[in-house]
Design an enzyme around this catalytic site. Structure first.
Site, PDB file in Angstrom:
ATOM      1  N   ALA A  14       0.859  -1.183   0.000  1.00 18.50           N
ATOM      2  CA  ALA A  14       0.000   0.000   0.000  1.00 18.50           C
ATOM      3  C   ALA A  14       0.896   1.235   0.000  1.00 18.50           C
ATOM      4  O   ALA A  14       2.024   1.189   0.507  1.00 18.50           O
ATOM      5  CB  ALA A  14      -0.872  -0.013   1.251  1.00 18.50           C
ATOM      6  N   GLY A  21       0.427  -5.074   0.745  1.00 19.84           N
ATOM      7  CA  GLY A  21      -0.723  -5.137  -0.167  1.00 19.84           C
ATOM      8  C   GLY A  21      -0.366  -5.761  -1.510  1.00 19.84           C
ATOM      9  O   GLY A  21      -1.235  -6.328  -2.180  1.00 19.84           O
ATOM     10  N   GLU A  59      -0.571  -9.394  -0.965  1.00 18.95           N
ATOM     11  CA  GLU A  59      -2.003  -9.711  -0.798  1.00 18.95           C
ATOM     12  C   GLU A  59      -2.715  -9.692  -2.152  1.00 18.95           C
ATOM     13  O   GLU A  59      -3.559 -10.550  -2.439  1.00 18.95           O
ATOM     14  CB  GLU A  59      -2.632  -8.701   0.165  1.00 18.95           C
ATOM     15  CG  GLU A  59      -2.121  -8.894   1.595  1.00 18.95           C
ATOM     16  CD  GLU A  59      -2.427  -7.729   2.518  1.00 18.95           C
ATOM     17  OE1 GLU A  59      -2.345  -6.559   2.064  1.00 18.95           O
ATOM     18  OE2 GLU A  59      -2.758  -7.966   3.694  1.00 18.95           O
ATOM     19  N   GLU A  88       4.355  -5.172   7.184  1.00 19.11           N
ATOM     20  CA  GLU A  88       3.586  -4.099   7.835  1.00 19.11           C
ATOM     21  C   GLU A  88       4.012  -3.860   9.273  1.00 19.11           C
ATOM     22  O   GLU A  88       3.954  -2.742   9.776  1.00 19.11           O
ATOM     23  CB  GLU A  88       2.083  -4.423   7.791  1.00 19.11           C
ATOM     24  CG  GLU A  88       1.431  -4.282   6.423  1.00 19.11           C
ATOM     25  CD  GLU A  88       1.507  -5.535   5.570  1.00 19.11           C
ATOM     26  OE1 GLU A  88       2.324  -6.445   5.876  1.00 19.11           O
ATOM     27  OE2 GLU A  88       0.761  -5.621   4.572  1.00 19.11           O
TER      28      GLU A  88
HETATM   29  N1  CAA Z   1       4.601   3.261  -0.544  1.00 15.73           N
HETATM   30  C1  CAA Z   1       5.005   4.424  -1.059  1.00 15.73           C
HETATM   31  N2  CAA Z   1       6.199   4.587  -1.688  1.00 15.73           N
HETATM   32  C2  CAA Z   1       6.990   3.503  -1.780  1.00 15.73           C
HETATM   33  C3  CAA Z   1       6.624   2.263  -1.270  1.00 15.73           C
HETATM   34  C4  CAA Z   1       5.349   2.151  -0.631  1.00 15.73           C
HETATM   35  N3  CAA Z   1       4.885   0.987  -0.148  1.00 15.73           N
HETATM   36  N4  CAA Z   1       7.627   1.377  -1.498  1.00 15.73           N
HETATM   37  C5  CAA Z   1       8.576   2.059  -2.155  1.00 15.73           C
HETATM   38  N5  CAA Z   1       8.206   3.352  -2.331  1.00 15.73           N
HETATM   39  C6  CAA Z   1       8.935   4.429  -2.969  1.00 15.73           C
HETATM   40  C7  CAA Z   1      10.055   4.933  -2.083  1.00 15.73           C
HETATM   41  O1  CAA Z   1       9.573   5.871  -1.142  1.00 15.73           O
HETATM   42  C8  CAA Z   1      10.979   5.540  -3.091  1.00 15.73           C
HETATM   43  O2  CAA Z   1      10.461   6.798  -3.478  1.00 15.73           O
HETATM   44  P1  CAA Z   1      11.441   8.096  -3.584  1.00 15.73           P
HETATM   45  O3  CAA Z   1      12.354   7.723  -4.731  1.00 15.73           O
HETATM   46  O4  CAA Z   1      10.512   9.196  -3.893  1.00 15.73           O
HETATM   47  O5  CAA Z   1      12.153   8.191  -2.298  1.00 15.73           O
HETATM   48  C9  CAA Z   1      10.838   4.613  -4.305  1.00 15.73           C
HETATM   49  O6  CAA Z   1       9.596   3.918  -4.125  1.00 15.73           O
HETATM   50  C10 CAA Z   1      11.928   3.571  -4.398  1.00 15.73           C
HETATM   51  O7  CAA Z   1      11.987   2.879  -3.143  1.00 15.73           O
HETATM   52  P2  CAA Z   1      13.344   2.651  -2.333  1.00 15.73           P
HETATM   53  O8  CAA Z   1      14.295   3.773  -2.576  1.00 15.73           O
HETATM   54  O9  CAA Z   1      12.978   2.360  -0.916  1.00 15.73           O
HETATM   55  O10 CAA Z   1      13.904   1.344  -3.072  1.00 15.73           O
HETATM   56  P3  CAA Z   1      14.833   0.212  -2.446  1.00 15.73           P
HETATM   57  O11 CAA Z   1      15.226  -0.651  -3.598  1.00 15.73           O
HETATM   58  O12 CAA Z   1      15.918   0.801  -1.630  1.00 15.73           O
HETATM   59  O13 CAA Z   1      13.892  -0.631  -1.456  1.00 15.73           O
HETATM   60  C11 CAA Z   1      11.872  -1.770  -0.818  1.00 15.73           C
HETATM   61  C12 CAA Z   1      12.823  -1.360  -1.976  1.00 15.73           C
HETATM   62  C13 CAA Z   1      12.589  -2.790   0.076  1.00 15.73           C
HETATM   63  C14 CAA Z   1      10.650  -2.425  -1.469  1.00 15.73           C
HETATM   64  C15 CAA Z   1      11.477  -0.534   0.013  1.00 15.73           C
HETATM   65  O14 CAA Z   1      11.028   0.463  -0.881  1.00 15.73           O
HETATM   66  C16 CAA Z   1      10.374  -0.788   1.014  1.00 15.73           C
HETATM   67  O15 CAA Z   1      10.644  -1.341   2.065  1.00 15.73           O
HETATM   68  N6  CAA Z   1       9.140  -0.361   0.701  1.00 15.73           N
HETATM   69  C17 CAA Z   1       8.015  -0.473   1.614  1.00 15.73           C
HETATM   70  C18 CAA Z   1       7.499  -1.898   1.702  1.00 15.73           C
HETATM   71  C19 CAA Z   1       6.365  -2.002   2.704  1.00 15.73           C
HETATM   72  O16 CAA Z   1       6.521  -1.708   3.858  1.00 15.73           O
HETATM   73  N7  CAA Z   1       5.183  -2.445   2.230  1.00 15.73           N
HETATM   74  C20 CAA Z   1       3.994  -2.576   3.072  1.00 15.73           C
HETATM   75  C21 CAA Z   1       3.136  -1.349   2.952  1.00 15.73           C
HETATM   76  S1  CAA Z   1       1.782  -1.362   4.091  1.00 15.73           S
HETATM   77  C22 CAA Z   1       0.596  -2.315   3.379  1.00 15.73           C
HETATM   78  O17 CAA Z   1       0.739  -2.820   2.291  1.00 15.73           O
HETATM   79  C23 CAA Z   1      -0.684  -2.476   4.180  1.00 15.73           C
HETATM   80  C24 CAA Z   1      -1.656  -3.438   3.614  1.00 15.73           C
HETATM   81  O18 CAA Z   1      -1.633  -4.614   3.889  1.00 15.73           O
HETATM   82  C25 CAA Z   1      -2.749  -2.993   2.776  1.00 15.73           C
END
Ligand code: CAA
Length: 293
Positions: A82, A125, A128, A148
């Protein structure tokens, strides 16, 4: 629910005319290829994306020329979850009132089979969403997880449910039947480990735990998923939908109820021209020509 009769199209050229900002939709013969398209955000799932995805799925469901769907993302990310930026300022009352993410599961009501082709990250998400599809194929670099907990929240679109095995009592032979809820099949211990630690699993681990059906080299993944979708599309669409309905009911009904439904659907196939054609073609040693009737 999607309403297959709401619109009816005789040509899939309609699909080509669909224009979205956060996804793309293409035809590959009788297959619709839907690609999540927010590459800079690693296909983070925002509300506008889901509005478009639901709209696209509704149109695909209504398109009689399409037999199956492939849902994919980029090489780096199927979807990284998400959209955390969108969620970061939301409050409980906002989410409760808008029933936030309730419409994310609408894809599970699509009656045509959906193959998730997962390259890169399928997190939160994103994982999921893949599990809401009917078959998951993974590229060899894919990573699945429910991280999460690291954000101080929990999976909200099925992650704690679709991962978990469900045990049904088989009253016919008194054995216990372990039904792996979907594709949702990593089992309680693995699901707990993933949900409680936020750790990711590789494509190979996902394969051995039953979460994904096959693993392919990353650059061949979409092509392979489309090939499988083409095979499915070559069969009778109504019979394909009955198969999907029957398998999905195994996760909701008792074994006896499920077997009853399956038998009735089996009987129902005898009311179709395609069942007659399929069996006649076998007897006459020729290829069946299904007409979705
Ligand atoms: N939401 C918003 N933006 C996201 C994102 C997310 N879930 N995942 C990545 N991005 C964005 C980053 O903020 C970044 O944007 P900027 O360039 O503007 O800073 C861009 O995508 C690239 O990401 P990274 O620089 O972090 O890339 P990386 O290769 O270093 O890492 C990653 C990749 C491990 C996937 C890391 O981005 C990450 O941990 N992302 C979040 C994953 C996460 O926590 N997902 C769960 C979300 S909550 C959810 O999904 C609830 C539900 O059940 C409905």
């Amino acid at each position: 629910m999607f309403h297959p009769t709401r619109r009816s199209f005789t040509t899939s050229s309609f699909l080509r005319s669909l224009k979205y900002e956060n996804i793309t939709v293409e035809n590959r013969g009788k297959v619709a290829l839907v690609t999540l398209n927010r590459p800079k955000q690693l296909n983070a799932l925002c509300s506008p994306l889901f509005k478009e995805l639901n709209d696209a799925m509704e149109n695909i469901q209504a398109d009689s020329k399409i037999g199956a769907i492939v849902l994919t993302g980029s090489q780096k990310a199927f979807a990284a979850g998400a959209d955390i930026k969108e969620m970061s300022t939301q409050t409980f009352i906002d989410n409760y009132k808008s029933n936030f993410i309730a419409d994310w599961t609408k894809i599970t009501t699509v009656r045509k089979p959906i193959i998730a082709a997962v390259n890169g990250f399928a997190l939160g998400g994103g994982c999921e969403l893949a599990m809401m599809c009917d078959i998951i194929y993974a590229g060899e670099e894919a990573k699945f997880g429910q991280p999460e907990i690291k954000l101080g929240t929990i999976p909200g679109a099925g992650g704690t449910q679709r991962f978990t095995n469900h045990i049904f009592s088989n009253t016919e032979n008194r054995n216990f039947v372990f039904l792996k809820r979907l594709t949702h099949a990593v089992g309680k211990s693995k699901a707990m480990e993933m949900v409680l630690t936020g750790s990711l699993i590789s494509a190979q681990e996902a394969l051995s735990s039953g979460l994904v059906a096959k693993v392919f080299p990353s650059d061949k993944l979409v092509e392979e998923a489309v090939k499988t979708a083409e095979i499915i599309s070559s069969y009778s669409n109504p019979i394909v939908m009955m198969c999907k309905e029957a398998v999905n009911k195994a996760f909701e009904l008792s074994l006896n109820e499920g077997l009853h439904l399956e038998r009735r659907l089996f009987h129902a196939t005898f009311a179709t021209a395609d069942r007659k054609e399929g069996m006649s073609a076998f007897v006459e040693k020729r290829k069946a020509k299904f007409e979705d009737k």
